[in-house]
Design a protein around this motif. Structure first.
Motif, PDB file in Angstrom:
ATOM      1  N   LYS A   1       0.938  -1.052   0.063  1.00 37.39           N
ATOM      2  CA  LYS A   1       0.095  -0.193  -0.180  1.00 37.39           C
ATOM      3  C   LYS A   1       0.935   1.196  -0.130  1.00 37.39           C
ATOM      4  CE  LYS A   1      -3.918   1.875   2.620  1.00 37.39           C
ATOM      5  NZ  LYS A   1      -4.666   1.930   3.824  1.00 37.39           N
ATOM      6  N   CYS A   2       0.711   2.097  -0.940  1.00 41.42           N
ATOM      7  CA  CYS A   2       1.544   3.408  -1.027  1.00 41.42           C
ATOM      8  C   CYS A   2       1.372   4.388   0.151  1.00 41.42           C
ATOM      9  CB  CYS A   2       1.172   4.187  -2.283  1.00 41.42           C
ATOM     10  SG  CYS A   2       1.931   5.771  -2.136  1.00 41.42           S
ATOM     11  N   ALA A   3       2.418   4.589   0.810  1.00 48.81           N
ATOM     12  CA  ALA A   3       2.350   5.383   2.062  1.00 48.81           C
ATOM     13  C   ALA A   3       1.904   6.846   1.967  1.00 48.81           C
ATOM     14  CB  ALA A   3       3.755   5.453   2.658  1.00 48.81           C
ATOM     15  N   VAL A   4       1.758   7.203   0.569  1.00 51.87           N
ATOM     16  CA  VAL A   4       1.254   8.455   0.248  1.00 51.87           C
ATOM     17  C   VAL A   4      -0.345   8.491  -0.157  1.00 51.87           C
ATOM     18  CG1 VAL A   4       1.550  10.800  -0.903  1.00 51.87           C
ATOM     19  CG2 VAL A   4       3.541   9.207   0.053  1.00 51.87           C
ATOM     20  N   CYS A   5      -0.448   7.819  -1.068  1.00 49.65           N
ATOM     21  CA  CYS A   5      -1.714   7.838  -1.940  1.00 49.65           C
ATOM     22  C   CYS A   5      -2.820   6.736  -1.383  1.00 49.65           C
ATOM     23  CB  CYS A   5      -1.714   7.906  -3.389  1.00 49.65           C
ATOM     24  SG  CYS A   5      -1.015   6.525  -4.148  1.00 49.65           S
ATOM     25  N   GLY A   6      -2.070   5.727  -0.708  1.00 46.05           N
ATOM     26  CA  GLY A   6      -2.567   4.576  -0.291  1.00 46.05           C
ATOM     27  C   GLY A   6      -3.282   3.300  -1.195  1.00 46.05           C
TER      28      GLY A   6
ATOM     29  N   VAL B   1       6.325   3.957  -1.532  1.00 44.92           N
ATOM     30  CA  VAL B   1       5.485   4.470  -2.267  1.00 44.92           C
ATOM     31  C   VAL B   1       5.458   3.809  -3.630  1.00 44.92           C
ATOM     32  CG1 VAL B   1       5.581   6.706  -1.165  1.00 44.92           C
ATOM     33  CG2 VAL B   1       7.265   6.197  -2.600  1.00 44.92           C
ATOM     34  N   CYS B   2       4.331   4.167  -4.295  1.00 48.61           N
ATOM     35  CA  CYS B   2       4.152   3.772  -5.579  1.00 48.61           C
ATOM     36  C   CYS B   2       5.062   4.581  -6.594  1.00 48.61           C
ATOM     37  CB  CYS B   2       2.715   3.921  -5.918  1.00 48.61           C
ATOM     38  SG  CYS B   2       2.045   5.610  -6.333  1.00 48.61           S
ATOM     39  N   MET B   3       4.865   4.221  -7.781  1.00 51.93           N
ATOM     40  CA  MET B   3       5.807   4.921  -8.734  1.00 51.93           C
ATOM     41  C   MET B   3       5.384   6.383  -9.370  1.00 51.93           C
ATOM     42  SD  MET B   3       8.521   3.256  -8.935  1.00 51.93           S
ATOM     43  CE  MET B   3       9.262   3.741 -10.298  1.00 51.93           C
ATOM     44  N   ASN B   4       4.249   6.642  -8.710  1.00 52.45           N
ATOM     45  CA  ASN B   4       3.663   8.101  -9.269  1.00 52.45           C
ATOM     46  C   ASN B   4       4.554   9.031  -8.739  1.00 52.45           C
ATOM     47  OD1 ASN B   4       2.401  10.441  -8.971  1.00 52.45           O
ATOM     48  ND2 ASN B   4       0.367   9.307  -8.516  1.00 52.45           N
ATOM     49  N   PRO B   5       5.175   9.906  -9.774  1.00 51.54           N
ATOM     50  CA  PRO B   5       6.053  11.151  -9.101  1.00 51.54           C
ATOM     51  C   PRO B   5       5.667  11.764  -8.022  1.00 51.54           C
ATOM     52  CG  PRO B   5       5.643  10.852 -11.512  1.00 51.54           C
ATOM     53  CD  PRO B   5       4.832  10.064 -11.189  1.00 51.54           C
ATOM     54  N   GLY B   6       4.392  12.148  -8.038  1.00 53.99           N
ATOM     55  CA  GLY B   6       3.987  12.918  -6.893  1.00 53.99           C
ATOM     56  C   GLY B   6       3.976  12.422  -5.554  1.00 53.99           C
ATOM     57  N   CYS B   7       3.945  10.983  -5.545  1.00 49.48           N
ATOM     58  CA  CYS B   7       4.035  10.032  -4.251  1.00 49.48           C
ATOM     59  C   CYS B   7       5.502  10.128  -3.827  1.00 49.48           C
ATOM     60  CB  CYS B   7       3.649   8.689  -4.306  1.00 49.48           C
ATOM     61  SG  CYS B   7       1.561   8.901  -4.557  1.00 49.48           S
ATOM     62  N   ILE B   8       6.426   9.960  -4.859  1.00 49.35           N
ATOM     63  CA  ILE B   8       7.694   9.735  -4.668  1.00 49.35           C
ATOM     64  C   ILE B   8       8.419  11.138  -4.199  1.00 49.35           C
ATOM     65  CG2 ILE B   8      10.192   9.582  -5.814  1.00 49.35           C
ATOM     66  CD1 ILE B   8       8.686   7.458  -7.582  1.00 49.35           C
TER      67      ILE B   8
HETATM   68 ZN   LIG Z   1       1.338   6.585  -4.396  1.00 46.87          ZN
END
Ligand SMILES: [Zn+2]
Ligand SMILES: [Zn+2]
Length: 220
Positions: free
Chosen positions: A11-16, A31-38
């Motif tokens: 589960k991504c620590a930022v977006c879930g 986190v997932c690979m979404n640049p915003g999350c990184i």
């Molecule tokens: Zn994410």
């Protein structure tokens, strides 16, 4: 060949969102690979580190302060400096009280004039350099103009063309006999006193207590 298990979804620590890590170091992948999350996650770590550093620095500053206080405490010249300031303040207040109790306006021991546009200080009769044992003796210090009489005329002990001076000031205030007692006392007390830092600290504590009482009485 090494058999590697496929990474488990997380589960991504930022977006879930649930994602499957592709990084080699799985421990670091939160986190997932979404640049915003990184970006978000990296900034969060930086901020956390910054806070940690600030806490550490604050702790260090505090520790240094404590160490400095401990060091100063045992330093006799530091102690004397603090003591002289507090004693001088106490004496000024005691003098204000003396005049107040007699319904008089405070005047300078050396010139007999009120404050005017000068400031008040605690003027020593025998200087600290000449008789250090009298530096905290109320018999040896009275209200005096800070600039005109203390600094500019070095206490004005013997008087000038326009001022009566410290000695005559004592006589004017306390009468011939009492003034002579004060002068004799100061002249003969030449012994050097060696205060310990503990004694100085104790003296200061008591003076501060008296200062608070006098300030209350005088409504300062
Ligand atoms: Zn994410
Ligand atoms: Zn004066």
């Amino acid at each position: 060949m090494l058999k590697t298990k496929p990474p488990k979804p997380r589960k991504c620590a930022v977006c879930g969102e649930i994602y499957t890590p592709v990084r080699i170091n799985l421990k670091l992948t939160k986190v997932c690979m979404n640049p915003g999350c990184i970006l978000d996650y990296a900034q969060g770590i930086r901020a956390k580190e910054q806070r940690k550093l600030e806490r550490k620095q604050k702790k260090e500053v505090k520790a240094n302060k404590v160490a400095l206080i401990e060091f100063n405490k045992k330093d006799l010249s530091w102690q004397h400096k603090q003591c002289q300031t507090v004693f001088n303040k106490l004496r000024r207040l005691q003098e204000f009280k003396w005049f107040y109790d007699r319904g008089l306006e405070p005047t300078c021991i050396s010139c007999g004039k009120p404050k005017g546009n000068d400031t008040w200080c605690n003027g020593h009769f025998k200087t600290r350099g000449a008789q250090s044992g009298l530096r905290y003796d109320p018999m040896n210090s009275y209200l005096q103009h800070n600039y005109h009489c203390n600094q500019n005329l070095s206490g004005d002990i013997y008087g000038t063309k326009t001022t009566h001076g410290y000695i005559q000031g004592l006589k004017n205030r306390f009468g011939e006999e009492e003034a002579q007692k004060i002068i004799d006392y100061c002249e003969t007390n030449t012994k050097i006193v060696k205060w310990t830092w503990e004694q100085l600290e104790q003296m200061r504590k008591e003076w501060n207590k008296e200062i608070r009482q006098l300030e209350k009485q005088l409504g300062e």
